[in-house]
Design a protein around this motif. Structure first.
Motif, PDB file in Angstrom:
ATOM      1  N   HIS A  90       1.591  45.588  13.075  1.00  0.00           N
ATOM      2  CA  HIS A  90       2.789  44.246  13.457  1.00  0.00           C
ATOM      3  C   HIS A  90       2.124  42.971  13.894  1.00  0.00           C
ATOM      4  O   HIS A  90       0.841  43.154  14.087  1.00  0.00           O
ATOM      5  CB  HIS A  90       3.619  44.953  14.767  1.00  0.00           C
ATOM      6  N   HIS A  91       2.973  41.968  13.968  1.00  0.00           N
ATOM      7  CA  HIS A  91       2.599  40.857  14.424  1.00  0.00           C
ATOM      8  C   HIS A  91       3.234  40.536  15.767  1.00  0.00           C
ATOM      9  O   HIS A  91       4.284  40.507  15.783  1.00  0.00           O
ATOM     10  CB  HIS A  91       2.981  39.578  13.375  1.00  0.00           C
ATOM     11  N   LEU A  92       2.244  39.943  16.752  1.00  0.00           N
ATOM     12  CA  LEU A  92       2.785  39.762  18.106  1.00  0.00           C
ATOM     13  C   LEU A  92       2.683  37.911  18.034  1.00  0.00           C
ATOM     14  O   LEU A  92       1.462  37.551  17.621  1.00  0.00           O
ATOM     15  CB  LEU A  92       2.025  40.095  19.081  1.00  0.00           C
ATOM     16  N   ILE A  93       3.749  37.519  18.174  1.00  0.00           N
ATOM     17  CA  ILE A  93       3.733  35.927  17.626  1.00  0.00           C
ATOM     18  C   ILE A  93       4.161  35.278  19.223  1.00  0.00           C
ATOM     19  O   ILE A  93       5.041  35.549  19.901  1.00  0.00           O
ATOM     20  CB  ILE A  93       4.831  35.705  16.881  1.00  0.00           C
ATOM     21  N   VAL A 101      -1.232  37.578  16.654  1.00  0.00           N
ATOM     22  CA  VAL A 101      -2.066  38.682  16.664  1.00  0.00           C
ATOM     23  C   VAL A 101      -1.837  39.965  16.183  1.00  0.00           C
ATOM     24  O   VAL A 101      -0.455  40.265  16.244  1.00  0.00           O
ATOM     25  CB  VAL A 101      -2.245  39.035  18.353  1.00  0.00           C
ATOM     26  N   GLU A 102      -2.705  40.355  15.611  1.00  0.00           N
ATOM     27  CA  GLU A 102      -1.991  41.930  14.898  1.00  0.00           C
ATOM     28  C   GLU A 102      -2.062  42.776  15.954  1.00  0.00           C
ATOM     29  O   GLU A 102      -3.231  43.065  16.508  1.00  0.00           O
ATOM     30  CB  GLU A 102      -3.132  42.046  13.601  1.00  0.00           C
ATOM     31  N   GLN A 103      -1.406  43.762  15.808  1.00  0.00           N
ATOM     32  CA  GLN A 103      -1.345  44.975  16.687  1.00  0.00           C
ATOM     33  C   GLN A 103      -1.393  46.397  15.630  1.00  0.00           C
ATOM     34  O   GLN A 103      -0.199  46.197  15.029  1.00  0.00           O
ATOM     35  CB  GLN A 103      -0.089  45.128  17.624  1.00  0.00           C
ATOM     36  N   GLU A 104      -2.037  46.948  15.721  1.00  0.00           N
ATOM     37  CA  GLU A 104      -2.208  48.311  14.722  1.00  0.00           C
ATOM     38  C   GLU A 104      -0.843  48.946  15.057  1.00  0.00           C
ATOM     39  O   GLU A 104      -0.229  49.133  16.176  1.00  0.00           O
ATOM     40  CB  GLU A 104      -3.222  49.359  15.242  1.00  0.00           C
ATOM     41  N   GLU A 105      -0.408  49.573  14.087  1.00  0.00           N
ATOM     42  CA  GLU A 105       0.967  50.156  13.835  1.00  0.00           C
ATOM     43  C   GLU A 105       0.552  51.560  14.391  1.00  0.00           C
ATOM     44  O   GLU A 105       0.013  52.493  13.966  1.00  0.00           O
ATOM     45  CB  GLU A 105       1.465  50.282  12.745  1.00  0.00           C
ATOM     46  N   GLU A 115       8.411  44.185  12.426  1.00  0.00           N
ATOM     47  CA  GLU A 115       8.223  43.121  11.372  1.00  0.00           C
ATOM     48  C   GLU A 115       7.163  42.175  12.555  1.00  0.00           C
ATOM     49  O   GLU A 115       6.085  41.949  12.116  1.00  0.00           O
ATOM     50  CB  GLU A 115       9.099  42.292  10.610  1.00  0.00           C
ATOM     51  N   ALA A 116       7.740  41.625  13.499  1.00  0.00           N
ATOM     52  CA  ALA A 116       7.343  41.012  14.475  1.00  0.00           C
ATOM     53  C   ALA A 116       7.919  40.903  15.805  1.00  0.00           C
ATOM     54  O   ALA A 116       8.928  41.496  15.975  1.00  0.00           O
ATOM     55  CB  ALA A 116       7.366  39.512  13.958  1.00  0.00           C
ATOM     56  N   VAL A 117       6.918  40.956  16.884  1.00  0.00           N
ATOM     57  CA  VAL A 117       7.410  40.951  18.214  1.00  0.00           C
ATOM     58  C   VAL A 117       6.827  39.480  18.709  1.00  0.00           C
ATOM     59  O   VAL A 117       5.923  39.166  18.600  1.00  0.00           O
ATOM     60  CB  VAL A 117       6.747  41.842  19.071  1.00  0.00           C
ATOM     61  N   TYR A 118       8.027  38.754  19.418  1.00  0.00           N
ATOM     62  CA  TYR A 118       7.903  37.473  19.810  1.00  0.00           C
ATOM     63  C   TYR A 118       7.848  37.651  21.495  1.00  0.00           C
ATOM     64  O   TYR A 118       8.218  38.297  22.205  1.00  0.00           O
ATOM     65  CB  TYR A 118       9.026  36.649  19.791  1.00  0.00           C
ATOM     66  N   GLY A 119       6.821  36.735  21.737  1.00  0.00           N
ATOM     67  CA  GLY A 119       6.544  36.705  23.232  1.00  0.00           C
ATOM     68  C   GLY A 119       5.867  35.450  23.553  1.00  0.00           C
ATOM     69  O   GLY A 119       5.810  34.552  22.938  1.00  0.00           O
TER      70      GLY A 119
END
Length: 133
Positions: A90-93, A101-105, A115-119
């Motif tokens: 996943h993408h942490l944006i 930042v890539e987060q292992e699934e 698809e993506a997590v925003y923070g």
């Protein structure tokens, strides 16, 4: 394994030829922690003394996206690109600075796609705390 540590063999296992220009474009994208536009890739290659035609940059980015080596993001309605690792992730944006930042699934529910997590990244959060003090 970070994206910048991706071995050459993994970069090209997607079945596209490792042409000199694709390698140059991918190397620029691997050096980024935030997605950039194709024009920015073109500008960076020119800055490095390795200019390529802008249309060639667009074709190379398109090939790398189709091969799954580069992911597409949208910033202010404009397509931007970032090289990604070969594993499912996943993408942490960061909403503030655009850091990706890539987060292992792991452990996602069946049938559910993230698809993506925003923070807010740690650096921006610290800046917000200091500004509020």
């Amino acid at each position: 394994m970070g994206v910048t540590a991706m071995p050459d063999a993994q970069r090209w296992q997607a079945g596209i030829r490792a042409t000199r220009k694709r390698v140059l474009v991918l190397d620029v994208l691997l050096a980024q922690d935030r997605p950039i536009t194709t024009k920015q890739v073109y500008d960076e290659l020119s800055r490095r003394g390795q200019p390529i035609a802008l249309t060639t940059a667009y074709r190379a980015v398109s090939s790398l996206v189709a091969a799954g080596l580069v992911h597409v993001f949208s910033q202010a309605g404009e397509a931007t690109y970032r090289a990604c690792g070969p594993t499912r992730h996943h993408h942490l944006i960061c909403r503030d600075c655009g850091l990706v930042v890539e987060q292992e699934e792991e452990g996602r529910p069946d049938g559910f796609t993230v698809e993506a997590v925003y923070g807010i990244c740690a650096s921006c959060a610290r800046g917000q705390q200091q500004a509020g003090s």
